[in-house]
Design an enzyme around this catalytic site. Structure first.
Site, PDB file in Angstrom:
ATOM      1  CG  PHE A   1      -2.010   1.025   1.096  1.00 51.71           C
ATOM      2  CD1 PHE A   1      -3.034   0.868   0.170  1.00 51.71           C
ATOM      3  CD2 PHE A   1      -1.996   2.169   1.866  1.00 51.71           C
ATOM      4  CE1 PHE A   1      -4.026   1.821   0.034  1.00 51.71           C
ATOM      5  CE2 PHE A   1      -2.993   3.127   1.745  1.00 51.71           C
ATOM      6  CZ  PHE A   1      -4.006   2.954   0.823  1.00 51.71           C
TER       7      PHE A   1
ATOM      8  CG  ASP B   1      -0.202  -0.289   7.930  1.00 53.47           C
ATOM      9  OD1 ASP B   1      -1.290  -0.594   8.454  1.00 53.47           O
ATOM     10  OD2 ASP B   1      -0.071   0.614   7.078  1.00 53.47           O
TER      11      ASP B   1
ATOM     12  CE1 TYR C   1      -9.892   3.783   5.633  1.00 50.60           C
ATOM     13  CE2 TYR C   1      -9.122   5.443   7.179  1.00 50.60           C
ATOM     14  CZ  TYR C   1      -8.961   4.740   6.001  1.00 50.60           C
ATOM     15  OH  TYR C   1      -7.874   4.982   5.207  1.00 50.60           O
ATOM     16  CE  LYS C   2      -7.992   0.467   4.819  1.00 45.28           C
ATOM     17  NZ  LYS C   2      -6.532   0.583   4.754  1.00 45.28           N
TER      18      LYS C   2
ATOM     19  NE  ARG D   1      -9.392  -4.023  -2.080  1.00 43.89           N
ATOM     20  CZ  ARG D   1      -8.956  -3.069  -1.255  1.00 43.89           C
ATOM     21  NH1 ARG D   1      -7.782  -3.225  -0.661  1.00 43.89           N
ATOM     22  NH2 ARG D   1      -9.646  -1.988  -1.029  1.00 43.89           N
TER      23      ARG D   1
HETATM   24  C1  LIG Z   1      -6.058   1.873   4.516  1.00 49.79           C
HETATM   25  C2  LIG Z   1      -4.601   1.856   4.759  1.00 49.79           C
HETATM   26  C3  LIG Z   1      -3.962   2.980   5.258  1.00 49.79           C
HETATM   27  C4  LIG Z   1      -4.771   4.230   5.492  1.00 49.79           C
HETATM   28  O1  LIG Z   1      -4.015   5.353   5.656  1.00 49.79           O
HETATM   29  P1  LIG Z   1      -4.751   6.742   5.928  1.00 49.79           P
HETATM   30  O2  LIG Z   1      -3.704   7.575   6.482  1.00 49.79           O
HETATM   31  O3  LIG Z   1      -5.885   6.465   6.881  1.00 49.79           O
HETATM   32  O4  LIG Z   1      -5.316   7.232   4.646  1.00 49.79           O
HETATM   33  C5  LIG Z   1      -2.617   2.909   5.522  1.00 49.79           C
HETATM   34  N1  LIG Z   1      -1.923   1.779   5.295  1.00 49.79           N
HETATM   35  C6  LIG Z   1      -2.516   0.680   4.791  1.00 49.79           C
HETATM   36  C7  LIG Z   1      -1.739  -0.545   4.549  1.00 49.79           C
HETATM   37  C8  LIG Z   1      -3.867   0.689   4.503  1.00 49.79           C
HETATM   38  O5  LIG Z   1      -4.456  -0.386   3.997  1.00 49.79           O
END
Ligand SMILES: *Cc1c(COP(=O)(O)O)cnc(C)c1O
Length: 405
Positions: A124, A193, A218-219, A364
């Site tokens: 990501f 992460d 938020y996930k 996905r």
């Molecule tokens: C969703 C996600 C983020 C989100 O980062 P934001 O700062 O909230 O936009 C970060 N790292 C990973 C791996 C993600 O899947």
């Protein structure tokens, strides 16, 4: 499997009662809870109470009276229970991106003399972006490496390795404990992460002896769009780690209003500015719901839902659809490929099956264990097969790309 078989799995599902704890719009099969978790029924009332009573009536007195000041630690302690951390090791703050920057800088402060940060190429992107930004200010060197080369590259100059434990696209899962051990053996720190595992998979940072972690609210935690994120610092690192974001809310005595910065004791030093109380209220409602569910059952159901989806898509032999996820050691989303993936995802959404698209060709589908049923997943596979076989996606309306895919 027949649809009756899937319904039988639902009848025997120990988590089945959680489905009604979520708002489930009629006609929608929501397979994107890995990107924006569904809305728990309790959330609207909890947020309304914070707005009307705490903010509206108690006003500024709420910082003391309604637990606003220590909300980052209180919700952090609850998240700690979901990821095998101890009380006082997790705090809610800012976004995942900001927390990653903060703890990567913190890792450099814990490993003076080492200046390399290693992360996974193709992961990501925000994580790599934040490390690149940090490097500009610190002279650190960032290496983004393919997964198979990554651990072999850890050497005496490596301050930290940054990894997402579940890949955002493929769902491939790292062995958190084994990787942590390997990185630590080279004298480096491991920064995880957990954005795609928290609330979804069993994570035990304590058993793994983990150093640092961040994760998304938020996930799978169902904290709402743009929910505040969290960060974890193992107790043994808390006295020595430094934060580059030395705001007043992480000060030892914020209301002494002295000129010079002195960090608060423990995890509070990682807080920077005023806590986002409305976002914290929604996040806490999501976390509270997760704390009611058995973590092993949640992971087992999520994997079973993904396996069912893969099996049903493959049984139907859908032309042109490939599997881009591992069959084992996978998180709770499944990646399928098709050259017309974007249009197919749009055509599915028009039929109420909501997944998402990740360039160049990945469709996905996420399987949040609490709100979803086996029958819904069975239906989604049937509708996908139908859309592809009838070429229902082959329509100009499904090819126009929106800003968010
Ligand atoms: C969703 C996600 C983020 C989100 O980062 P934001 O700062 O909230 O936009 C970060 N790292 C990973 C791996 C993600 O899947």
């Amino acid at each position: 499997m027949t649809r009756e078989d899937a319904a039988a799995l639902d009848a025997a599902d120990p988590l089945g009662a959680f489905r009604d704890r979520f708002v489930r719009p009629p006609g929608v099969i929501y397979l994107d809870g890995n990107s924006l978790g569904a809305l728990p029924r309790a959330t609207a009332e909890r947020v309304a109470d914070v707005v009307s009573r705490a903010w509206g009536e108690d006003l500024i007195r709420s910082w003391n009276r309604n637990g606003w000041m220590d909300a980052p630690e209180r919700v952090g302690d609850k998240i700690a229970r979901l990821i095998g951390a101890a009380a006082g090791e997790v705090v809610v703050a800012d976004s995942t991106s900001v927390n990653l920057f903060r703890l990567a800088a913190g890792a450099l402060s814990l490993r003076p003399g080492r200046r390399t940060l290693i992360a996974e190429a193709g992961s990501f992107p925000t994580d790599g972006y934040m490390l690149q930004g940090l490097a500009e200010f610190t002279g650190a060197r960032v290496r983004l490496l393919p997964p198979q080369e990554l651990l072999g590259a850890v050497d005496a100059d490596t301050a930290a390795v940054v990894l997402v434990d579940v890949h955002y696209k493929s769902g491939a899962r790292w062995d958190l404990a084994a990787v942590t051990r390997a990185v630590q053996q080279a004298g480096a720190l491991m920064l995880w992460d957990l954005s795609h595992s928290v609330g979804a998979l069993q994570v035990d940072l304590g058993a793994a002896g983990a150093d640092l972690a961040v994760g998304c609210g938020y996930k799978h935690l169902n904290g709402g769009p743009g929910a505040p994120a969290f960060l974890y610092v193992a107790r043994r690192h808390q006295a020595a780690i430094r934060s580059p974001l030395t705001g007043w809310m992480g000060h030892a005595e914020p209301f002494a209003f002295v000129d010079d910065y002195a960090p608060a004791a423990g995890i509070r030093a990682q807080v920077c500015g005023t806590p986002p109380i409305l976002g914290l209220a929604a996040l806490e409602a999501g976390v509270d719901l997760h704390l009611e569910a058995d973590r092993a059952a949640v992971e087992a159901k999520g994997i079973a839902l993904g396996d069912l989806f893969i099996a049903e898509v493959e049984r139907r032999g859908v032309e042109g659809v490939g599997l881009a996820s591992p069959r084992r050691d996978r998180g709770l989303h499944v990646a399928l490929t098709h050259p017309d993936g974007y249009a197919i995802v749009q055509a599915l959404a028009a039929r109420g099956v909501i997944g998402d698209f990740r360039a160049p060709d990945v469709m996905r589908f996420g399987f949040a264990p609490l709100p979803l049923s086996f029958a819904e997943v069975w239906d989604a596979a049937r509708i996908l097969a139908e859309v592809v076989e009838t070429r229902a996606y082959d329509d100009e309306a499904f090819r126009t790309r929106a800003a968010v895919t």
